[in-house]
Design an enzyme around this catalytic site. Structure first.
Site, PDB file in Angstrom:
ATOM      1  N   ARG A  45       0.827  -1.211   0.000  1.00  0.00           N
ATOM      2  CA  ARG A  45       0.000   0.000   0.000  1.00  0.00           C
ATOM      3  C   ARG A  45       0.863   1.263   0.000  1.00  0.00           C
ATOM      4  O   ARG A  45       0.536   2.242  -0.666  1.00  0.00           O
ATOM      5  CB  ARG A  45      -0.922  -0.001   1.213  1.00  0.00           C
ATOM      6  CG  ARG A  45      -1.989  -1.091   1.104  1.00  0.00           C
ATOM      7  CD  ARG A  45      -3.054  -0.850   2.123  1.00  0.00           C
ATOM      8  NE  ARG A  45      -4.032  -1.912   2.158  1.00  0.00           N
ATOM      9  CZ  ARG A  45      -4.999  -1.979   3.051  1.00  0.00           C
ATOM     10  NH1 ARG A  45      -5.114  -1.051   3.974  1.00  0.00           N
ATOM     11  NH2 ARG A  45      -5.862  -2.970   3.020  1.00  0.00           N
ATOM     12  N   ASP A 154     -14.360   9.271  10.803  1.00  0.00           N
ATOM     13  CA  ASP A 154     -13.371   8.238  10.507  1.00  0.00           C
ATOM     14  C   ASP A 154     -11.986   8.854  10.692  1.00  0.00           C
ATOM     15  O   ASP A 154     -11.847  10.087  10.687  1.00  0.00           O
ATOM     16  CB  ASP A 154     -13.526   7.721   9.067  1.00  0.00           C
ATOM     17  CG  ASP A 154     -12.943   6.321   8.890  1.00  0.00           C
ATOM     18  OD1 ASP A 154     -13.713   5.342   8.927  1.00  0.00           O
ATOM     19  OD2 ASP A 154     -11.709   6.204   8.741  1.00  0.00           O
TER      20      ASP A 154
HETATM   21  C1  LIG Z   1     -13.765  -2.000   8.400  1.00  0.00           C
HETATM   22  S1  LIG Z   1     -14.209  -0.297   8.433  1.00  0.00           S
HETATM   23  C2  LIG Z   1     -15.807  -0.382   9.190  1.00  0.00           C
HETATM   24  C3  LIG Z   1     -16.811   0.503   8.494  1.00  0.00           C
HETATM   25  C4  LIG Z   1     -18.257   0.423   9.016  1.00  0.00           C
HETATM   26  N1  LIG Z   1     -18.366   0.831  10.391  1.00  0.00           N
HETATM   27  C5  LIG Z   1     -18.816  -0.968   8.829  1.00  0.00           C
HETATM   28  O1  LIG Z   1     -19.044  -1.685   9.799  1.00  0.00           O
HETATM   29  O2  LIG Z   1     -19.039  -1.348   7.670  1.00  0.00           O
HETATM   30  C6  LIG Z   1     -13.177   0.296   9.749  1.00  0.00           C
HETATM   31  C7  LIG Z   1     -12.975   1.805   9.723  1.00  0.00           C
HETATM   32  O3  LIG Z   1     -12.327   2.190  10.945  1.00  0.00           O
HETATM   33  C8  LIG Z   1     -11.485   3.293  10.674  1.00  0.00           C
HETATM   34  N2  LIG Z   1     -10.494   3.427  11.770  1.00  0.00           N
HETATM   35  C9  LIG Z   1      -9.405   2.650  12.018  1.00  0.00           C
HETATM   36  N3  LIG Z   1      -8.729   3.109  13.082  1.00  0.00           N
HETATM   37  C10 LIG Z   1      -9.402   4.193  13.536  1.00  0.00           C
HETATM   38  C11 LIG Z   1      -9.184   5.111  14.615  1.00  0.00           C
HETATM   39  N4  LIG Z   1      -8.127   4.995  15.434  1.00  0.00           N
HETATM   40  N5  LIG Z   1     -10.068   6.112  14.778  1.00  0.00           N
HETATM   41  C12 LIG Z   1     -11.149   6.244  13.950  1.00  0.00           C
HETATM   42  N6  LIG Z   1     -11.400   5.416  12.909  1.00  0.00           N
HETATM   43  C13 LIG Z   1     -10.538   4.401  12.701  1.00  0.00           C
HETATM   44  C14 LIG Z   1     -10.868   2.930   9.327  1.00  0.00           C
HETATM   45  O4  LIG Z   1     -10.348   4.054   8.651  1.00  0.00           O
HETATM   46  C15 LIG Z   1     -12.055   2.267   8.610  1.00  0.00           C
HETATM   47  O5  LIG Z   1     -12.733   3.164   7.757  1.00  0.00           O
END
Ligand SMILES: C[S@@+](CC[C@H](N)C(=O)[O-])C[C@H]1O[C@@H](n2cnc3c(N)ncnc32)[C@H](O)[C@@H]1O
Length: 285
Positions: A45, A154
């Site tokens: 990435r 996010d």
């Molecule tokens: C797998 S997605 C889940 C999206 C949605 N909530 C769902 O269930 O479909 C996880 C998201 O968490 C965000 N994320 C990861 N670490 C984070 C942090 N420390 N603070 C806020 N968001 C975070 C990522 O950027 C990503 O968009």
């Protein structure tokens, strides 16, 4: 950039030491676990980022990231590159059924004429908050029993731009969103080659988005919410980090408000101001 430089970027490799340093930094700043198994993914990435910047080696890239300018402007690209944004419309549909059958009727009965406030925490590219918006609009059925607002957050600024834009490809939308909802809530692009769909203004105007990193001490949110969806993100954190994050999130949940987490996550044994009402659904005490 000359041809040799480009060839070097293709060959660039992240050493174990470089991965350890970067991984420890990412873990400290985002909470995301960075086991050695993630090295190949991180290398692939970040290589894209090396190409964009024309930096030929990871050594030079890390010097930039950890230098004064990089800490201010590049770190956010590192987080964009490593975060896993997998999401779907109507993911874990039982949550949207619970919302329509229990949470919304309860809110309607108690809070006539006030605004339902929902936080989609870690909202990724917007599928979750737009599913929430469609579900609530369908419940209201054009009536004005109450108004609603959805705030998506996010850590990734890249993904937040997509959520704000609210443009989804045919593959993202179908078959997850039933046809009658596609017709009601999305406008088809005129480009016949790359068919995309944009959420209608009536939904977009209910939404707002901002960047929140769960690892921060407190979150830049000015209000408390009636419903918080925080799904499929805790799984990337160690258990002590999960507990600390949910404790902080609970500060932004109104008493009696609902908290939803993903089905592969668990809050069992954590010290939280929540009572369990259904598997993966909690209510603030
Ligand atoms: C797998 S997605 C889940 C999206 C949605 N909530 C769902 O269930 O479909 C996880 C998201 O968490 C965000 N994320 C990861 N670490 C984070 C942090 N420390 N603070 C806020 N968001 C975070 C990522 O950027 C990503 O968009």
């Amino acid at each position: 950039m000359v041809f040799d430089d480009i060839r070097n970027i293709y060959k660039a490799e992240l050493s174990d030491d470089q991965f350890d340093k970067l991984g420890a930094f990412i873990n400290r700043e985002t909470g995301i676990k960075m086991p050695p198994a993630k090295k190949v993914m991180v290398q692939a990435r970040l290589k894209k980022r090396l190409k964009e910047l024309g930096i030929p080696t990871f050594e030079a890239y890390l010097q930039y990231v950890f230098g004064k300018d990089g800490i201010e402007s590049e770190v956010v690209h590192v987080f964009d590159a490593i975060s896993t944004n997998k999401t779907d419309f109507f993911r874990e549909p039982v949550h949207f059924s619970f919302l329509k059958e229990h949470v919304l009727p309860e809110f309607k009965a108690k809070n006539n004429s006030s605004t339902l406030k929902v936080w989609s925490a870690a909202c990724s590219s917007g599928e979750e908050p737009y599913t929430l918006a469609m579900s609530i609009s369908e419940f209201l059925g054009g009536g004005k029993d109450f108004d609603f607002r959805i705030h998506g957050t996010d850590i990734s600024t890249l993904i937040l731009k997509m959520a704000l834009n609210a443009v989804f490809t045919e593959e993202r939308l179908r078959p997850a969103v039933p046809e009658y909802l596609v017709r009601k809530y999305f406008m088809k692009s005129t480009d016949a080659v790359k068919r995309t769909y944009r959420a209608v203004p009536e939904l977009r105007q209910k939404m707002s988005f901002s960047r929140v990193n769960f690892m921060d001490e407190s979150y830049p949110l000015s209000e408390k919410f009636d419903v918080i969806f925080c799904r499929n993100v805790l799984i990337y954190f160690d258990r002590n980090v999960q507990e600390a994050v949910v404790q902080k999130i609970c500060r932004y949940l109104k008493p009696g408000g609902y908290f939803f987490h993903g089905h592969s996550e668990s809050l069992i044994g954590m010290n939280l101001p929540l009572k369990n009402v259904r598997p993966t659904v909690f209510q603030k005490i």
